[in-house]
Design a protein around this motif. Structure first.
Motif, mmCIF file in Angstrom:
data_model
loop_
_atom_site.group_PDB
_atom_site.id
_atom_site.type_symbol
_atom_site.label_atom_id
_atom_site.label_comp_id
_atom_site.label_asym_id
_atom_site.label_seq_id
_atom_site.Cartn_x
_atom_site.Cartn_y
_atom_site.Cartn_z
ATOM 1 N N LEU A 38 0.859 -1.178 0.000
ATOM 2 C CA LEU A 38 0.000 0.000 0.000
ATOM 3 C C LEU A 38 0.896 1.229 0.000
ATOM 4 C CD1 LEU A 38 -2.712 -1.092 2.580
ATOM 5 C CD2 LEU A 38 -3.076 -0.706 0.141
ATOM 6 N N GLY A 39 0.609 2.180 -0.883
ATOM 7 C CA GLY A 39 1.437 3.360 -1.020
ATOM 8 C C GLY A 39 1.207 4.390 0.068
ATOM 9 N N ALA A 40 1.829 5.533 -0.086
ATOM 10 C CA ALA A 40 1.700 6.621 0.876
ATOM 11 C C ALA A 40 0.297 7.220 0.829
ATOM 12 C CB ALA A 40 2.742 7.692 0.581
ATOM 13 N N VAL A 41 -0.108 7.821 1.947
ATOM 14 C CA VAL A 41 -1.438 8.435 2.040
ATOM 15 C C VAL A 41 -1.480 9.696 1.178
ATOM 16 C CG1 VAL A 41 -3.110 9.514 3.577
ATOM 17 C CG2 VAL A 41 -1.839 7.513 4.339
ATOM 18 N N PRO A 63 -8.696 10.375 2.822
ATOM 19 C CA PRO A 63 -7.335 9.824 2.714
ATOM 20 C C PRO A 63 -7.349 8.556 1.862
ATOM 21 C CG PRO A 63 -8.270 9.326 4.868
ATOM 22 C CD PRO A 63 -9.263 10.194 4.171
ATOM 23 N N THR A 64 -6.527 8.503 0.854
ATOM 24 C CA THR A 64 -6.471 7.349 -0.042
ATOM 25 C C THR A 64 -5.043 6.839 -0.148
ATOM 26 O OG1 THR A 64 -6.099 8.671 -2.052
ATOM 27 C CG2 THR A 64 -8.392 8.257 -1.408
ATOM 28 N N ARG A 65 -4.919 5.554 -0.498
ATOM 29 C CA ARG A 65 -3.616 4.944 -0.753
ATOM 30 C C ARG A 65 -3.718 4.034 -1.960
ATOM 31 N NH1 ARG A 65 -1.407 2.134 4.600
ATOM 32 N NH2 ARG A 65 -3.566 1.430 4.709
ATOM 33 N N GLU A 75 -5.556 -0.817 -7.493
ATOM 34 C CA GLU A 75 -6.764 -0.162 -6.983
ATOM 35 C C GLU A 75 -6.346 1.031 -6.135
ATOM 36 O OE1 GLU A 75 -9.773 -0.973 -7.762
ATOM 37 O OE2 GLU A 75 -9.713 -3.071 -8.395
ATOM 38 N N TRP A 76 -7.330 1.890 -5.847
ATOM 39 C CA TRP A 76 -7.148 2.920 -4.830
ATOM 40 C C TRP A 76 -7.940 2.505 -3.608
ATOM 41 C CZ3 TRP A 76 -3.719 6.787 -4.827
ATOM 42 C CH2 TRP A 76 -3.117 7.125 -6.047
#
Length: 244
Positions: A38-41, A63-65, A75-76
């Protein structure tokens, strides 16, 4: 130069022969492991207008990752992830939805074609070993009413029936179609209801018990008949047994 070329050809032939021999004896080369992270917020614009069912009246940011599989965005997501097993986890999807009407003018940047809004989506089951991402179909799940509390492979939340008239206490198990628990809590008014509809459910391990906090009444607890996890984690391809 010719000697170097001959050596390269000989090495290639030997490698091909080794692969052919391994295949003949049913030995498959090791699979390349997938990388799932999972990437950064990243906060995006979010509002009740764009997501009537999922957004609170005062929300302005979501807030999404990014869910990255082998370096590519699959996906997001939004919210915290929950580990179900040592290789599988669940996380909620964040959707980008086209909010443009057919009547909107192409030149209008605010409402024209390509105008997108963010919405909270369904829960996803992610397998780190295979990189497979599957949307979970939770019974009577409603994005405007259901706040999921995870424990092991169980999801506890307040669900709304298809008619939109009843609020239920629901416990679903990953891999099982029917809910483990489905008990009516109260009548539900789709247009006029408390916000939030329910507080987050609370889990207890021994005995296995879950407590729901509907806004319209006192907290209520239910014992859950615990069983083994039924989640099946398959490989991408079946293993070929080696010949004796």
């Amino acid at each position: 130069m010719q000697l170097t070329l001959r050596r390269s050809c000989l090495a290639a032939l030997l490698a091909a022969g080794a692969m052919t021999s391994a295949s003949a004896y049913g030995v498959t080369p090791p699979k390349k492991p997938h990388v799932v992270v999972l990437g950064a917020v990243r906060s995006v614009a979010y509002s009740k207008v764009g997501d009537p069912a999922g957004a609170a009246p005062d929300e302005a940011k979501l807030p999404t990752r990014a869910l990255l599989v082998d370096g590519r965005v699959s996906e997001w997501t939004t919210g915290e992830a929950h580990d179900v097993t040592d290789r599988s986890f669940v996380v909620r999807r964040a959707l980008r939805v086209n909010d443009a009407l057919p009547s909107d003018k192409a030149g209008d940047k605010s409402t024209g074609p390509g105008h997108w809004v963010w919405q909270r989506g369904p829960w996803l089951l992610v397998d780190r070993a295979t990189g497979r991402v599957t949307a979970l179909k939770l019974p009577d799940y409603d994005p405007g009413a259901s706040q999921v509390a995870w424990f092991r492979d169980y999801a506890a939340y307040c669900g709304v029936t298809a008619t939109g008239k009843s609020l239920f206490a629901v416990v679903a198990q990953v891999g099982v179609r029917k809910p483990v628990l489905a008990k009516k809590l109260a009548a539900y008014d789709l247009e006029n209801h408390a916000r939030p509809v329910c507080g987050t459910a609370e889990w207890q391990r021994e005995p296995l018990r879950v407590t729901f906090h509907p806004s319209s009444k006192d907290a209520v607890s239910f014992d859950v008949v615990g069983g083994s996890a039924v989640l099946v984690e398959d490989d991408e391809e079946p293993e070929v047994p080696a010949k004796p």
